[in-house]
Design a protein around this motif. Structure first.
Motif, PDB file in Angstrom:
ATOM      1  N   ALA A   6       0.838  -1.214   0.000  1.00  0.00           N
ATOM      2  CA  ALA A   6       0.000   0.000   0.000  1.00  0.00           C
ATOM      3  C   ALA A   6       0.865   1.252   0.000  1.00  0.00           C
ATOM      4  N   TRP A   7       1.965   1.236   0.729  1.00  0.00           N
ATOM      5  CA  TRP A   7       2.833   2.407   0.782  1.00  0.00           C
ATOM      6  C   TRP A   7       3.590   2.605  -0.532  1.00  0.00           C
ATOM      7  N   ILE A   8       3.950   1.502  -1.180  1.00  0.00           N
ATOM      8  CA  ILE A   8       4.570   1.619  -2.507  1.00  0.00           C
ATOM      9  C   ILE A   8       3.571   2.219  -3.486  1.00  0.00           C
ATOM     10  N   GLN A   9       2.323   1.773  -3.413  1.00  0.00           N
ATOM     11  CA  GLN A   9       1.277   2.338  -4.265  1.00  0.00           C
ATOM     12  C   GLN A   9       1.083   3.816  -3.975  1.00  0.00           C
ATOM     13  N   ALA A  10       1.077   4.175  -2.688  1.00  0.00           N
ATOM     14  CA  ALA A  10       0.899   5.579  -2.303  1.00  0.00           C
ATOM     15  C   ALA A  10       2.045   6.449  -2.789  1.00  0.00           C
ATOM     16  N   ALA A  11       3.242   5.870  -2.885  1.00  0.00           N
ATOM     17  CA  ALA A  11       4.425   6.626  -3.314  1.00  0.00           C
ATOM     18  C   ALA A  11       4.423   6.920  -4.804  1.00  0.00           C
ATOM     19  N   ARG A  12       3.606   6.201  -5.565  1.00  0.00           N
ATOM     20  CA  ARG A  12       3.472   6.414  -7.009  1.00  0.00           C
ATOM     21  C   ARG A  12       4.832   6.462  -7.724  1.00  0.00           C
ATOM     22  N   PRO A  13       5.538   5.324  -7.768  1.00  0.00           N
ATOM     23  CA  PRO A  13       6.883   5.302  -8.379  1.00  0.00           C
ATOM     24  C   PRO A  13       6.928   5.844  -9.800  1.00  0.00           C
ATOM     25  N   LEU A  14       5.849   5.625 -10.591  1.00  0.00           N
ATOM     26  CA  LEU A  14       5.853   6.123 -11.973  1.00  0.00           C
ATOM     27  C   LEU A  14       5.982   7.640 -12.034  1.00  0.00           C
ATOM     28  N   ALA A  15       5.494   8.314 -10.999  1.00  0.00           N
ATOM     29  CA  ALA A  15       5.533   9.777 -10.995  1.00  0.00           C
ATOM     30  C   ALA A  15       6.939  10.324 -10.799  1.00  0.00           C
ATOM     31  N   GLN A  16       7.884   9.470 -10.391  1.00  0.00           N
ATOM     32  CA  GLN A  16       9.236   9.950 -10.129  1.00  0.00           C
ATOM     33  C   GLN A  16       9.889  10.530 -11.376  1.00  0.00           C
ATOM     34  N   ILE A  17       9.468  10.069 -12.552  1.00  0.00           N
ATOM     35  CA  ILE A  17      10.068  10.596 -13.778  1.00  0.00           C
ATOM     36  C   ILE A  17       9.851  12.101 -13.892  1.00  0.00           C
ATOM     37  N   ASN A  18       8.711  12.597 -13.385  1.00  0.00           N
ATOM     38  CA  ASN A  18       8.430  14.029 -13.444  1.00  0.00           C
ATOM     39  C   ASN A  18       9.375  14.837 -12.565  1.00  0.00           C
ATOM     40  N   ILE A  19       9.897  14.210 -11.527  1.00  0.00           N
ATOM     41  CA  ILE A  19      10.823  14.869 -10.604  1.00  0.00           C
ATOM     42  C   ILE A  19      12.268  14.664 -11.038  1.00  0.00           C
ATOM     43  N   ALA A  20      12.575  13.428 -11.407  1.00  0.00           N
ATOM     44  CA  ALA A  20      13.968  13.072 -11.701  1.00  0.00           C
ATOM     45  C   ALA A  20      14.506  13.780 -12.937  1.00  0.00           C
ATOM     46  N   LEU A  21      13.690  13.874 -13.994  1.00  0.00           N
ATOM     47  CA  LEU A  21      14.202  14.448 -15.240  1.00  0.00           C
ATOM     48  C   LEU A  21      14.635  15.911 -15.106  1.00  0.00           C
ATOM     49  N   PRO A  22      13.828  16.800 -14.535  1.00  0.00           N
ATOM     50  CA  PRO A  22      14.318  18.180 -14.385  1.00  0.00           C
ATOM     51  C   PRO A  22      15.509  18.296 -13.445  1.00  0.00           C
ATOM     52  N   LEU A  23      15.583  17.440 -12.413  1.00  0.00           N
ATOM     53  CA  LEU A  23      16.764  17.450 -11.546  1.00  0.00           C
ATOM     54  C   LEU A  23      18.006  17.018 -12.321  1.00  0.00           C
ATOM     55  N   LEU A  51      12.393  12.435  -1.761  1.00  0.00           N
ATOM     56  CA  LEU A  51      11.676  13.007  -0.620  1.00  0.00           C
ATOM     57  C   LEU A  51      10.657  14.049  -1.078  1.00  0.00           C
ATOM     58  N   ALA A  52      11.037  14.859  -2.062  1.00  0.00           N
ATOM     59  CA  ALA A  52      10.097  15.850  -2.589  1.00  0.00           C
ATOM     60  C   ALA A  52       8.868  15.167  -3.173  1.00  0.00           C
ATOM     61  N   GLN A  53       9.079  14.083  -3.908  1.00  0.00           N
ATOM     62  CA  GLN A  53       7.951  13.376  -4.499  1.00  0.00           C
ATOM     63  C   GLN A  53       7.032  12.806  -3.427  1.00  0.00           C
ATOM     64  N   LEU A  54       7.587  12.214  -2.378  1.00  0.00           N
ATOM     65  CA  LEU A  54       6.759  11.627  -1.330  1.00  0.00           C
ATOM     66  C   LEU A  54       5.907  12.690  -0.643  1.00  0.00           C
ATOM     67  N   VAL A  55       6.491  13.861  -0.413  1.00  0.00           N
ATOM     68  CA  VAL A  55       5.708  14.956   0.157  1.00  0.00           C
ATOM     69  C   VAL A  55       4.568  15.324  -0.780  1.00  0.00           C
ATOM     70  N   ILE A  56       4.882  15.467  -2.060  1.00  0.00           N
ATOM     71  CA  ILE A  56       3.883  15.915  -3.039  1.00  0.00           C
ATOM     72  C   ILE A  56       2.743  14.919  -3.170  1.00  0.00           C
ATOM     73  N   VAL A  57       3.076  13.637  -3.373  1.00  0.00           N
ATOM     74  CA  VAL A  57       2.001  12.666  -3.643  1.00  0.00           C
ATOM     75  C   VAL A  57       1.171  12.387  -2.396  1.00  0.00           C
ATOM     76  N   PHE A  58       1.792  12.377  -1.225  1.00  0.00           N
ATOM     77  CA  PHE A  58       1.014  12.144  -0.004  1.00  0.00           C
ATOM     78  C   PHE A  58       0.062  13.315   0.260  1.00  0.00           C
ATOM     79  N   VAL A  59       0.573  14.540   0.110  1.00  0.00           N
ATOM     80  CA  VAL A  59      -0.280  15.715   0.330  1.00  0.00           C
ATOM     81  C   VAL A  59      -1.390  15.774  -0.707  1.00  0.00           C
ATOM     82  N   ASN A  60      -1.062  15.530  -1.973  1.00  0.00           N
ATOM     83  CA  ASN A  60      -2.074  15.576  -3.021  1.00  0.00           C
ATOM     84  C   ASN A  60      -3.183  14.556  -2.780  1.00  0.00           C
ATOM     85  N   ASP A  61      -2.787  13.338  -2.398  1.00  0.00           N
ATOM     86  CA  ASP A  61      -3.796  12.308  -2.137  1.00  0.00           C
ATOM     87  C   ASP A  61      -4.732  12.714  -1.007  1.00  0.00           C
TER      88      ASP A  61
END
Length: 302
Positions: A6-23, A51-61
């Motif tokens: 459930a926590w892996i699902q909540a972390a939305r690994p696919l969304a990391q590409i949106n964070i990783a590429l600009p970094l 860490l930025a992604q986890l903050v974003i996806v948890f807050v958004n959910d």
């Protein structure tokens, strides 16, 4: 009971590409300017992005829990992680996780500041402020409208600058015009992820771009803004010739062209075509950033 899946699902690994590429692009820009690169700092940027992604996806959910509960047109790229509508996690638990991740994120940046990057906490603060303004009153722009501008600022401005700074230790030499096409791509990303959610967003009075402008117009604008960003490749790669711009932009534009036949039919209710449109257009944007990064790395090596 702790449920790792459930926590892996909540972390939305696919969304990391949106964070990783600009970094990564920011770090490639630093390498092109300075001619040096640290794998250790690459790792630090990776932790920053995670860490930025986890903050974003948890807050958004948590913020979208009521809208997501009535969403029947969600896709792999939208509608949240679904852990709350599916009852896999409790809202209070996810809210607590968001606060914990925010604290860890800030602490990590404070440690970076003490060790070698004194301005690192400023990027954590900027990220937190954008997430707050996107999801929470009094601004809550995701619902009031123009949340896509905040995502454009986060993905297209804060993250490339953070990547550059974490790798270089300074913003000297940063190619500032690059932020314009990068902001456009971040803006497009928000439009695309909102497309599958248009019916539930409209029902909950969430004024996303497709709700305000209509789904067809939103799809058209996403492609047009992507093409504009591609045409600005020389803003990211100074000195690039017109021919070079065409060659750099070509792979992304070819992929985007594959989405054009779906313009008239890829409404959210047509889930298969909507997801295909989002996948092709978002993929074109990611491909454009990857090509920019590759050219920057080659410049650094030369």
């Amino acid at each position: 009971m702790f449920d790792p899946a459930a926590w892996i699902q909540a972390a939305r690994p696919l969304a990391q590409i949106n964070i990783a590429l600009p970094l990564l692009l920011g770090q490639a820009m630093a390498f092109a300017v300075l001619g040096r690169f640290s794998v250790g700092l690459l790792y630090c940027a990776g932790v920053f992005g995670t860490l930025a992604q986890l903050v974003i996806v948890f807050v958004n959910d948590f913020a979208d829990r009521e809208t997501d509960a009535h969403n029947t047109t969600f896709s792999r790229f939208s509608g949240g992680s679904r852990v709350l509508p599916e009852g896999r996690l409790a809202p209070a638990t996810l809210r607590l996780a968001a606060l914990v991740m925010l604290a860890v994120f800030v602490l990590f940046c404070v440690v970076l500041a003490v060790v070698s990057r004194p301005w690192a906490p400023a990027f954590a603060l900027a990220t937190a402020l954008l997430v707050w303004a996107y999801n929470h009153p009094p601004l809550r722009l995701a619902y009031r409208g123009h949340g896509e501008l905040l995502q454009g600022l986060g993905i297209g401005v804060v993250l490339p600058l953070a990547g550059y700074y974490l790798q270089a230790g300074t913003l000297a030499g940063f190619v500032w015009p690059a932020l314009v096409p990068l902001l456009l791509l971040g803006y497009v990303g928000n439009i695309l992820t909102a497309l599958p959610d248009a019916p539930s967003d409209r029902a909950s009075d969430k004024r996303s771009y497709p709700v305000r402008r209509g789904q067809w117009v939103a799809r058209r604008h996403a492609l047009e803004l992507l093409a504009m960003a591609a045409a600005m490749s020389s803003w990211v790669l100074p000195g690039l010739s017109l021919l070079g711009t065409a060659l750099v932009a070509a792979p992304a534009l070819v992929m985007a062209a594959m989405a054009v036949p779906l313009l008239g039919s890829a409404d959210a209710e047509n889930r298969t075509e909507c997801e295909r449109f989002v996948l092709l257009t978002a993929g074109a944007g990611h491909l454009l950033v990857l090509v920019w990064g590759l050219v920057l790395v080659l410049r650094g090596l030369w």
